[in-house]
Design a protein around this motif. Structure first.
Motif, PDB file in Angstrom:
ATOM      1  N   PHE A 282     110.930  75.928 -67.283  1.00  0.00           N
ATOM      2  CA  PHE A 282     110.998  76.102 -68.728  1.00  0.00           C
ATOM      3  C   PHE A 282     111.786  74.939 -69.322  1.00  0.00           C
ATOM      4  O   PHE A 282     112.923  74.672 -68.916  1.00  0.00           O
ATOM      5  CB  PHE A 282     111.673  77.429 -69.059  1.00  0.00           C
ATOM      6  CG  PHE A 282     111.845  77.679 -70.533  1.00  0.00           C
ATOM      7  CD1 PHE A 282     110.751  77.774 -71.363  1.00  0.00           C
ATOM      8  CD2 PHE A 282     113.109  77.819 -71.078  1.00  0.00           C
ATOM      9  CE1 PHE A 282     110.899  78.011 -72.725  1.00  0.00           C
ATOM     10  CE2 PHE A 282     113.286  78.057 -72.428  1.00  0.00           C
ATOM     11  CZ  PHE A 282     112.175  78.163 -73.254  1.00  0.00           C
ATOM     12  N   ILE A 283     111.192  74.233 -70.275  1.00  0.00           N
ATOM     13  CA  ILE A 283     111.836  73.084 -70.913  1.00  0.00           C
ATOM     14  C   ILE A 283     112.512  73.571 -72.193  1.00  0.00           C
ATOM     15  O   ILE A 283     111.902  73.632 -73.263  1.00  0.00           O
ATOM     16  CB  ILE A 283     110.822  71.961 -71.213  1.00  0.00           C
ATOM     17  CG1 ILE A 283     110.007  71.634 -69.956  1.00  0.00           C
ATOM     18  CG2 ILE A 283     111.545  70.725 -71.733  1.00  0.00           C
ATOM     19  CD1 ILE A 283     110.833  71.164 -68.779  1.00  0.00           C
ATOM     20  N   LYS A 284     113.765  73.929 -72.072  1.00  0.00           N
ATOM     21  CA  LYS A 284     114.496  74.554 -73.171  1.00  0.00           C
ATOM     22  C   LYS A 284     114.609  73.641 -74.385  1.00  0.00           C
ATOM     23  O   LYS A 284     114.461  74.068 -75.536  1.00  0.00           O
ATOM     24  CB  LYS A 284     115.887  74.975 -72.703  1.00  0.00           C
ATOM     25  CG  LYS A 284     116.702  75.692 -73.774  1.00  0.00           C
ATOM     26  CD  LYS A 284     118.066  76.111 -73.243  1.00  0.00           C
ATOM     27  CE  LYS A 284     118.873  76.817 -74.319  1.00  0.00           C
ATOM     28  NZ  LYS A 284     120.223  77.227 -73.816  1.00  0.00           N
ATOM     29  N   GLU A 285     114.847  72.343 -74.131  1.00  0.00           N
ATOM     30  CA  GLU A 285     115.088  71.432 -75.255  1.00  0.00           C
ATOM     31  C   GLU A 285     113.861  71.203 -76.133  1.00  0.00           C
ATOM     32  O   GLU A 285     113.964  70.670 -77.238  1.00  0.00           O
ATOM     33  CB  GLU A 285     115.614  70.078 -74.754  1.00  0.00           C
ATOM     34  CG  GLU A 285     114.666  69.319 -73.840  1.00  0.00           C
ATOM     35  CD  GLU A 285     114.925  69.599 -72.367  1.00  0.00           C
ATOM     36  OE1 GLU A 285     114.627  68.724 -71.543  1.00  0.00           O
ATOM     37  OE2 GLU A 285     115.430  70.704 -72.052  1.00  0.00           O
ATOM     38  N   ALA A 286     112.670  71.594 -75.645  1.00  0.00           N
ATOM     39  CA  ALA A 286     111.467  71.461 -76.479  1.00  0.00           C
ATOM     40  C   ALA A 286     111.552  72.367 -77.704  1.00  0.00           C
ATOM     41  O   ALA A 286     110.890  72.115 -78.720  1.00  0.00           O
ATOM     42  CB  ALA A 286     110.218  71.777 -75.655  1.00  0.00           C
ATOM     43  N   GLY A 287     112.338  73.434 -77.617  1.00  0.00           N
ATOM     44  CA  GLY A 287     112.592  74.277 -78.781  1.00  0.00           C
ATOM     45  C   GLY A 287     111.370  74.943 -79.367  1.00  0.00           C
ATOM     46  O   GLY A 287     111.276  75.120 -80.589  1.00  0.00           O
ATOM     47  N   GLY A 288     110.428  75.328 -78.522  1.00  0.00           N
ATOM     48  CA  GLY A 288     109.235  76.013 -79.034  1.00  0.00           C
ATOM     49  C   GLY A 288     108.243  75.093 -79.721  1.00  0.00           C
ATOM     50  O   GLY A 288     107.374  75.549 -80.467  1.00  0.00           O
ATOM     51  N   THR A 289     108.356  73.776 -79.488  1.00  0.00           N
ATOM     52  CA  THR A 289     107.399  72.830 -80.067  1.00  0.00           C
ATOM     53  C   THR A 289     106.694  72.062 -78.958  1.00  0.00           C
ATOM     54  O   THR A 289     107.217  71.917 -77.845  1.00  0.00           O
ATOM     55  CB  THR A 289     108.087  71.813 -80.998  1.00  0.00           C
ATOM     56  OG1 THR A 289     108.955  70.979 -80.225  1.00  0.00           O
ATOM     57  CG2 THR A 289     108.876  72.505 -82.088  1.00  0.00           C
ATOM     58  N   ASP A 290     105.506  71.597 -79.258  1.00  0.00           N
ATOM     59  CA  ASP A 290     104.832  70.662 -78.365  1.00  0.00           C
ATOM     60  C   ASP A 290     103.993  69.718 -79.199  1.00  0.00           C
ATOM     61  O   ASP A 290     103.872  69.872 -80.420  1.00  0.00           O
ATOM     62  CB  ASP A 290     103.996  71.385 -77.302  1.00  0.00           C
ATOM     63  CG  ASP A 290     102.778  72.106 -77.868  1.00  0.00           C
ATOM     64  OD1 ASP A 290     102.422  71.880 -79.040  1.00  0.00           O
ATOM     65  OD2 ASP A 290     102.163  72.905 -77.136  1.00  0.00           O
TER      66      ASP A 290
ATOM     67  N   ALA B 238     105.563  80.374 -83.597  1.00  0.00           N
ATOM     68  CA  ALA B 238     105.860  81.378 -84.608  1.00  0.00           C
ATOM     69  C   ALA B 238     107.183  82.058 -84.274  1.00  0.00           C
ATOM     70  O   ALA B 238     107.683  81.992 -83.141  1.00  0.00           O
ATOM     71  CB  ALA B 238     104.734  82.403 -84.674  1.00  0.00           C
ATOM     72  N   GLU B 239     107.761  82.716 -85.261  1.00  0.00           N
ATOM     73  CA  GLU B 239     109.024  83.428 -85.075  1.00  0.00           C
ATOM     74  C   GLU B 239     108.917  84.397 -83.902  1.00  0.00           C
ATOM     75  O   GLU B 239     107.996  85.204 -83.814  1.00  0.00           O
ATOM     76  CB  GLU B 239     109.351  84.217 -86.345  1.00  0.00           C
ATOM     77  CG  GLU B 239     110.700  84.884 -86.325  1.00  0.00           C
ATOM     78  CD  GLU B 239     111.827  83.973 -86.791  1.00  0.00           C
ATOM     79  OE1 GLU B 239     112.965  84.253 -86.411  1.00  0.00           O
ATOM     80  OE2 GLU B 239     111.562  82.996 -87.511  1.00  0.00           O
ATOM     81  N   GLY B 240     109.875  84.304 -82.967  1.00  0.00           N
ATOM     82  CA  GLY B 240     109.906  85.211 -81.828  1.00  0.00           C
ATOM     83  C   GLY B 240     109.055  84.787 -80.656  1.00  0.00           C
ATOM     84  O   GLY B 240     109.079  85.435 -79.608  1.00  0.00           O
ATOM     85  N   GLU B 241     108.278  83.685 -80.826  1.00  0.00           N
ATOM     86  CA  GLU B 241     107.444  83.188 -79.730  1.00  0.00           C
ATOM     87  C   GLU B 241     108.144  82.014 -79.050  1.00  0.00           C
ATOM     88  O   GLU B 241     108.933  81.297 -79.672  1.00  0.00           O
ATOM     89  CB  GLU B 241     106.073  82.746 -80.254  1.00  0.00           C
ATOM     90  CG  GLU B 241     105.247  83.870 -80.873  1.00  0.00           C
ATOM     91  CD  GLU B 241     104.742  84.859 -79.845  1.00  0.00           C
ATOM     92  OE1 GLU B 241     104.588  84.469 -78.673  1.00  0.00           O
ATOM     93  OE2 GLU B 241     104.511  86.023 -80.215  1.00  0.00           O
ATOM     94  N   PHE B 242     107.845  81.788 -77.789  1.00  0.00           N
ATOM     95  CA  PHE B 242     108.475  80.692 -77.060  1.00  0.00           C
ATOM     96  C   PHE B 242     107.589  79.467 -76.974  1.00  0.00           C
ATOM     97  O   PHE B 242     108.036  78.386 -76.604  1.00  0.00           O
ATOM     98  CB  PHE B 242     108.862  81.143 -75.642  1.00  0.00           C
ATOM     99  CG  PHE B 242     107.683  81.363 -74.727  1.00  0.00           C
ATOM    100  CD1 PHE B 242     107.212  80.346 -73.919  1.00  0.00           C
ATOM    101  CD2 PHE B 242     107.039  82.594 -74.678  1.00  0.00           C
ATOM    102  CE1 PHE B 242     106.131  80.534 -73.076  1.00  0.00           C
ATOM    103  CE2 PHE B 242     105.956  82.802 -73.842  1.00  0.00           C
ATOM    104  CZ  PHE B 242     105.502  81.778 -73.033  1.00  0.00           C
ATOM    105  N   ARG B 243     106.288  79.640 -77.313  1.00  0.00           N
ATOM    106  CA  ARG B 243     105.359  78.537 -77.143  1.00  0.00           C
ATOM    107  C   ARG B 243     104.555  78.327 -78.413  1.00  0.00           C
ATOM    108  O   ARG B 243     104.102  79.280 -79.048  1.00  0.00           O
ATOM    109  CB  ARG B 243     104.404  78.814 -75.975  1.00  0.00           C
ATOM    110  CG  ARG B 243     103.470  77.663 -75.682  1.00  0.00           C
ATOM    111  CD  ARG B 243     102.534  77.974 -74.546  1.00  0.00           C
ATOM    112  NE  ARG B 243     101.677  76.840 -74.259  1.00  0.00           N
ATOM    113  CZ  ARG B 243     100.668  76.855 -73.414  1.00  0.00           C
ATOM    114  NH1 ARG B 243     100.398  77.956 -72.739  1.00  0.00           N
ATOM    115  NH2 ARG B 243      99.931  75.787 -73.210  1.00  0.00           N
ATOM    116  N   ALA B 244     104.371  77.057 -78.799  1.00  0.00           N
ATOM    117  CA  ALA B 244     103.606  76.735 -79.999  1.00  0.00           C
ATOM    118  C   ALA B 244     102.137  77.055 -79.784  1.00  0.00           C
ATOM    119  O   ALA B 244     101.539  76.612 -78.812  1.00  0.00           O
ATOM    120  CB  ALA B 244     103.771  75.249 -80.339  1.00  0.00           C
TER     121      ALA B 244
END
Length: 478
Positions: free
Chosen positions: A344-352, A371-377
């Motif tokens: 898991f790449i934490k620093e990506a912050g839910g963006t790709d 989206a809010e509450g999701e971990f993946r874009a």
């Protein structure tokens, strides 16, 4: 023309024109709830003229008819953040043009946006109406009424030729945005486009006379090229049909072999490593006895568990603890599901980053935010998108990933991490709606032009001279 105190009365939709932009007729949605006015535009390209910012763009003024295209250039008045109908903020170019509505004309500001998914090619907002217009929400076409034939006649001088290739779009749903756009883009370039439902095709294997049949017993006539848009659930059958076309000498935009490679996430990951591309650390095992070590090798929890057959964010789970990771992995393995475990790449912050690659070149890129509450874009699950500038390493990674799998066209997903860009995965049937909307680019058109180059096809002379084969062979079933 009806008026009150010098103000024009308009309905909820009206025909207007922008004569200085070469648009004699365009139907506008009148919306006093929207502050700014918007004009449909694609292939938006900024440039400088005499030290000032300008922009060139293309307009398809008639809804549902992309054979009509008008190119225009205008000075840029501003760049403005505008929230679209999906609630996503977009940074748009603003220009100023002379609007003609009924017998009156005045200058209005227009934001440029891709409105292919909208019902109208133009939106007339309240800033352009203040002091000049009263709206009758129950009426329409108070000022001018045009039939479809009349509106097409006004653009006869810019209508695209219809003397091109015979191209099959091999997919499952003709109403999907991406499929509609490819049909429109091909027709705009003068090609004969035909949609074929993958599941309604069947094949005859015969070294002397191989054929593709369509439901009802029809045998497909001569086809110049195929665009496969195969959903994951029909990968095996869709690639079989695509291979049949290829065995008959018909080129495809993404070969069956490349699509098959991209759909096997384990194989694709191994090819990326072989090509020297950095990816998140990934593990694969068959037995639950190896689960603990599998988790350890990717750095422990939190971690990502992916089904090999998943797509569009489905079959991807974030396991936040060691116990949760063991439970998910063991449960899936007990169902004989093939899966990958990935750091898991934490620093990506839910963006790709989604990089759109056509013919070995990155032609568009967006940053997607979860989206809010999701971990993946994921734009299919409420994520948002904005245009983004890639650095040289990110562009190189996207291009090399496509080359590793042999793909002509792909959406390449990349994460930004502390150790540089990391290749996430490659989609051989990338969706167009999110990235075309965010960037304003005509990516479907770029795909068609890539196919033309692959076939070595050039537009016939203006006098209409063509090869006899292009004149005589139908695209429809024979």
């Amino acid at each position: 023309m009806d008026s009150v105190d010098g103000k024009i009365i308009v309905g909820s939709e009206e025909w207007c024109s922008f004569p200085d932009a070469g648009l004699p007729a365009i139907k506008a949605r009148v919306d006093s709830g929207a502050a700014t006015s918007a004009l449909h535009a694609t292939n938006i390209v900024p440039f400088e003229r005499d030290g000032r910012p300008w922009v060139s763009f293309e307009v398809h003024p008639l809804q549902g008819d992309r054979a009509v295209v008008v190119r225009h250039e205008a000075p840029v008045v501003a760049r403005r953040e505008v929230r679209n109908t999906s609630g996503v903020s977009e940074n748009r170019y603003v220009i100023r043009e002379r609007l003609v509505l009924g017998e009156q004309s005045w200058e209005v500001e227009l934001t440029l946006a891709n409105r292919d998914a909208m019902g109208y090619r133009m939106l007339l907002g309240r800033q352009a109406m203040v002091g000049r217009i009263l709206v009758d929400p129950e009426g329409s076409h108070h000022l001018r009424s045009l039939s479809a034939e009349e509106s097409r006649a006004l653009y006869a001088h810019v209508r695209k030729r219809d003397d091109g290739l015979r191209i099959v779009l091999l997919a499952s749903n003709p109403d999907l945005y991406s499929n509609r756009r490819l049909i429109e883009a091909g027709e705009e370039r003068g090609h004969h486009m035909q949609f074929l439902n993958i599941r309604q095709c069947y094949i005859r294997l015969d070294p002397r006379n191989p054929e593709v049949h369509y439901r009802g017993g029809d045998v497909l006539g001569t086809v110049d090229a195929v665009i496969p848009r195969i959903r994951p659930s029909v990968t095996f059958y869709g690639c079989a049909v695509t291979r049949q076309f290829e065995s008959m000498g018909v080129p495809s935009l993404n070969s069956a072999q490349a699509i098959t490679a991209s759909r096997d996430k384990l194989f694709a990951s191994q090819e990326f490593v072989r090509a020297g591309l950095n990816t998140p650390v990934t593990g694969f095992a068959d037995s639950p006895l190896d689960t603990v070590d599998l988790i350890r090798m990717v750095g422990g929890a939190p971690l990502i568990v992916k089904l090999l057959e998943g797509a569009q964010g489905k079959g991807v789970v974030l396991a936040e603890t060691q116990k949760a990771a063991e439970s998910v992995i063991n449960a899936l393995q007990s169902l004989d599901a093939n899966l990958l475990v990935q750091e898991f790449i934490k620093e990506a912050g839910g963006t790709d980053l989604r990089c759109f690659v056509v013919g070995g070149k990155v032609v568009a890129a967006i940053e997607r935010r979860a989206a809010e509450g999701e971990f993946r874009a994921n734009l299919h699950q409420g994520g948002t998108a904005r245009t983004v500038q890639l650095d040289a390493a990110e562009k190189q990674m996207a291009v090399k990933a496509c080359k590793a799998l042999g793909l002509d066209v792909a959406g390449v997903d990349i994460l930004r991490s502390h150790r540089g860009p990391l290749l996430l995965e490659v989609n051989s049937s990338p969706g167009l709606e999110g990235i075309e909307t965010a960037t304003g680019l005509d990516l479907a058109g770029k795909m068609i032009r890539k196919l033309e180059r692959k076939l070595g096809w050039g537009r016939p002379p203006a006098d209409g001279a063509m090869e006899a084969r292009s004149q005589s062979q139908p695209l429809t079933p024979a």
